[in-house]
Design a protein around this motif. Sequence first.
Motif, mmCIF file in Angstrom:
data_model
loop_
_atom_site.group_PDB
_atom_site.id
_atom_site.type_symbol
_atom_site.label_atom_id
_atom_site.label_comp_id
_atom_site.label_asym_id
_atom_site.label_seq_id
_atom_site.Cartn_x
_atom_site.Cartn_y
_atom_site.Cartn_z
ATOM 1 N N LYS A 1 21.234 -10.430 79.184
ATOM 2 C CA LYS A 1 21.585 -11.497 80.103
ATOM 3 C C LYS A 1 20.546 -12.588 79.993
ATOM 4 O O LYS A 1 19.397 -12.318 79.625
ATOM 5 C CB LYS A 1 21.642 -10.959 81.543
ATOM 6 C CG LYS A 1 22.190 -11.958 82.541
ATOM 7 C CD LYS A 1 22.107 -11.429 83.971
ATOM 8 C CE LYS A 1 22.570 -12.490 84.958
ATOM 9 N NZ LYS A 1 22.416 -12.062 86.362
ATOM 10 N N ARG A 2 20.936 -13.805 80.280
ATOM 11 C CA ARG A 2 19.975 -14.913 80.226
ATOM 12 C C ARG A 2 18.749 -14.582 81.072
ATOM 13 O O ARG A 2 18.860 -13.963 82.139
ATOM 14 C CB ARG A 2 20.613 -16.217 80.690
ATOM 15 C CG ARG A 2 21.276 -16.123 82.024
ATOM 16 C CD ARG A 2 21.876 -17.464 82.450
ATOM 17 N NE ARG A 2 22.961 -17.279 83.378
ATOM 18 C CZ ARG A 2 22.836 -16.900 84.637
ATOM 19 N NH1 ARG A 2 21.645 -16.630 85.119
ATOM 20 N NH2 ARG A 2 23.882 -16.752 85.411
ATOM 21 N N GLU A 10 23.710 -19.358 77.271
ATOM 22 C CA GLU A 10 23.583 -17.915 77.469
ATOM 23 C C GLU A 10 23.970 -17.151 76.202
ATOM 24 O O GLU A 10 23.310 -16.180 75.829
ATOM 25 C CB GLU A 10 24.455 -17.467 78.636
ATOM 26 C CG GLU A 10 24.281 -15.996 78.977
ATOM 27 C CD GLU A 10 24.903 -15.615 80.309
ATOM 28 O OE1 GLU A 10 24.764 -14.443 80.703
ATOM 29 O OE2 GLU A 10 25.526 -16.477 80.953
#
Length: 271
Positions: free
Chosen positions: A167-168, A154
């Motif tokens: 965010k991933r 991540e």
Amino acid sequence: MKKIQLKIMGRVLLTGTFLLIFVLCSGCQRQKKSEASGTEEITEEQPKVAVRLNMLDAQTKEYLAGKSLAVVLGHSYNDPYTVEKFRQLLNINYGVKTEEYDGLITLLVYPEDFMVSGKARVSSLYSKLEDKNLAGIITFGAPEGLCNALARLEDDFIKAQGNSTSKRPYPVFCFFQQDDTLGSESTSDFVLDYTPIQTSIEIEQSANIPDFDTSLLMLNAIDEMLKLRGPLEPSKNLIQYVQKIVGKQKKVSNYTDYESGLKSVNHFIFN
């Protein structure tokens, strides 16, 4: 001389008959074994069907083009029987990626797929997945330290975006983890654990959960993950979402930290 020849021919015919019976019996035993286990024996000659993958809508299929969904089998889910059971299930429904076949699922089993210089390295998950275009990650029985590899994946994405609020771009579902609890919660969309009803005998967590089919849980989790076509939105009613994956057999509730007494927002249990 003729008697000797007749004897030799008789022995040859008798030997051939025994071999034919042996081959036929072996085939029958394999068929009975497959029927008894309730699963079709998969051989190299059989086509890989990818039943559920073929049933997806056009938009989802387009989203999945070139992507891979990683499934990690760890503690209590890495014995040969359970691994083969899940491998066949995943192969039939989505296709398992191998050197010869390009399926959707990248299946990783701990510790055998995490060996580096003869030692199991949980951190090697990072190197196995860093170059993959991921549609998601699902872990069953995650070993200690796996959350660190997930966090590193991540972090790499966030650095590449140059935005700390990123965010991933894929979901992570964590089932029956044996990893650090806080680490698992912070690197997954949700964590789900099985908590057996207290008895006088301590029950060890295993793939055998009474009155519950972990195979169906796996399929439900993948199906719901694929429907997302991206990360799980924070606005989701998480407990209802997890309950849908678990099904009606068991009731899902929030995990409560024993020390603080606080309920986790993304960690759930059932029994």
